[in-house]
Write an enzyme that holds these catalytic residues in place. Structure first.
Site, PDB file in Angstrom:
ATOM      1  N   LYS A 234       0.823  -1.225   0.000  1.00  0.00           N
ATOM      2  CA  LYS A 234       0.000   0.000   0.000  1.00  0.00           C
ATOM      3  C   LYS A 234       0.848   1.263   0.000  1.00  0.00           C
ATOM      4  CE  LYS A 234      -4.270  -1.969   1.523  1.00  0.00           C
ATOM      5  NZ  LYS A 234      -5.301  -2.153   2.535  1.00  0.00           N
ATOM      6  N   ARG A 268      -3.270 -10.109   5.469  1.00  0.00           N
ATOM      7  CA  ARG A 268      -3.720 -10.179   4.064  1.00  0.00           C
ATOM      8  C   ARG A 268      -2.579  -9.641   3.203  1.00  0.00           C
ATOM      9  NH1 ARG A 268      -5.861  -6.962   0.137  1.00  0.00           N
ATOM     10  NH2 ARG A 268      -7.482  -7.869  -1.176  1.00  0.00           N
TER      11      ARG A 268
END
Ligand code: HH2
Length: 293
Positions: A234, A268
Site C-alpha cells: 500500500k 492479508r
C-alpha cells in the site's frame, strides 16, 4: 520476554475461526493470499485477470503456505470505478468454482449482497467486505449461512476516501465503528467465532492515521474477535520508503510483523513467501512452543 497473558486479555483472545466447513485455530497468525481478478488493482491489476491465470496464481500462493485465499473482482483502490454486479460475478465465480473443487478455503472480497449470496452457495468459506456488511441485504445474507465475515472500516467510499480523511482520534473512532458492526452481526444471530475485524489500512486514512492504527493495533484485540491487517504494497509503504508498488515487499514484511507483535491474527498479503519466512522467525522466538532453555 514474559509469556504471561493477563486473565482479562487471555479470556478475550479468540481461539478458533469458523469459516464454513473450515476451522482455523488461532494459535499462530494466518496468512491470507490476495488474488485480484481485476484489470485495474493498484498492486497487481491485469496480471491475473483471466480465470486460468488467477487459479494458477491462487494455487501457487497455497503452495507457498497461504492458509486462505482472498479472491476479489472489484478494485477498491482510491478513485476506482465501481464494477457492475454481473461483471464482478463473471470475474470471480469461475475462479471460486475451480478452487472449491480442491476443497480450498476461499474468501470472496466483495461488498455486493448478490455476489456474496452466489459465492456462499458455491462454497466460499468467508466474505471479506470493505463495507462491513452495510449494503442493504448484506448482513442477512451472511447471517443465513455458516461462512466467516471480515468487517473492515472505511471512511467514505473508494471514490472519495482519500480526498480529506478526518478523525479526532482515529483509533477510538475506528474501534467504535467495528464494535457497532460486531453488535449488528450478533443481533442477527451471528456467533463471534465467525467474525473478523480489520481497521482498513489506507481506506480513508492519511499516513499519520495508518501509523496511529498500526502503533495501537493491540487495542482492537480487546473487542474479542480476530484482527486482520492488510498493508501489503500500500501507498503508506511507498511514502515511507520512496519505492514503487512492486518494490514494497520488505516494507510490507516489517509492517505486518509489527502488526503480529500487536496481536494481529490474520495478515492479508500479496507476498506469501516473504511473509511466511518472517513469521517462521517470529514464531521461533515468540510462539507458544519455543524451545526456551
Ligand atoms: N485492502 C484491499 C482490498 N481488500 N480487504 C481487507 N479486509 N483489508 C484490506 O486492507 C484490503 C481489503 C486493497 O488491496 P488490493 O486488493 O491489493 O487492491 P485493489 O483493491 O486495488 O484490488
Amino acid at each position: 520476554m514474559s509469556r504471561f497473558v493477563p486473565t482479562s486479555r487471555a479470556s478475550l483472545s479468540p481461539r478458533m475461526l469458523r469459516c464454513g466447513r473450515f476451522n482455523f485455530p488461532l494459535d499462530r497468525p494466518l496468512v491470507m493470499g490476495v488474488v485480484n481478478v481485476t484489470p485495474d488493482s493498484f498492486s497487481d491489476g491485469g496480471f491475473f485477470h483471466q480465470t486460468r491465470q488467477a487459479v494458477d496464481h491462487a494455487l501457487r500462493l497455497l503452495e507457498q503456505g497461504a492458509d486462505i485465499l482472498d479472491v476479489g473482482g472489484e478494485s477498491t483502490r482510491p478513485g476506482a470505478q465501481p464494477v457492475p454486479e454481473g461483471e464482478e460475478l463473471r470475474r470471480v465465480m469461475p475462479v471460486l468454482e475451480a478452487l472449491v473443487k480442491h476443497t480450498l478455503p476461499v474468501s470472496i472480497d466483495t461488498r455486493k449482497p448478490r455476489v456474496m449470496r452466489e459465492a456462499i452457495m458455491s462454497g466460499a468459506a468467508m466474505i471479506n467486505d470493505v463495507m462491513a456488511l452495510r449494503e442493504p441485504g448484506a448482513l442477512e445474507t451472511v447471517a443465513n449461512s455458516d461462512v466467516a465475515v471480515c468487517l473492515m472500516h472505511m471512511q467514505n467510499t473508494p471514490q472519495t476516501m482519500q480526498v480529506a480523511p478526518d478523525y479526532q482520534d482515529v483509533v477510538s473512532e475506528v474501534r467504535q465503528f467495528l464494535a457497532q458492526r460486531i453488535e449488528a452481526c450478533e443481533q442477527v444471530g451471528m456467533e463471534r467465532s465467525r467474525i473478523v475485524i480489520d481497521p482498513g489500512f489506507g481506506f480513508g486514512k492519511t499516513l499519520a492515521h495508518n501509523l496511529g492504527l498500526l502503533r495501537r493495533l493491540d487495542e482492537f484485540s480487546l473487542l474479542g474477535v480476530p484482527v486482520l491487517a492488510g498493508m501489503s504494497r500500500k501507498s503508506m509503504l511507498g511514502t515511507l520508503t520512496g519505492r514503487d508498488v512492486d518494490q514494497r515487499e520488505f516494507a510490507g514484511v516489517a509492517a505486518h510483523l509489527l502488526a503480529v507483535q500487536r496481536g494481529a491474527n490474520i495478515l492479508r498479503v500479496h507476498d506469501v513467501v516473504a511473509t511466511k519466512d518472517a513469521l517462521a522467525v517470529w514464531h521461533a522466538v515468540e510462539g507458544e512452543n519455543n524451545n526456551e532453555p
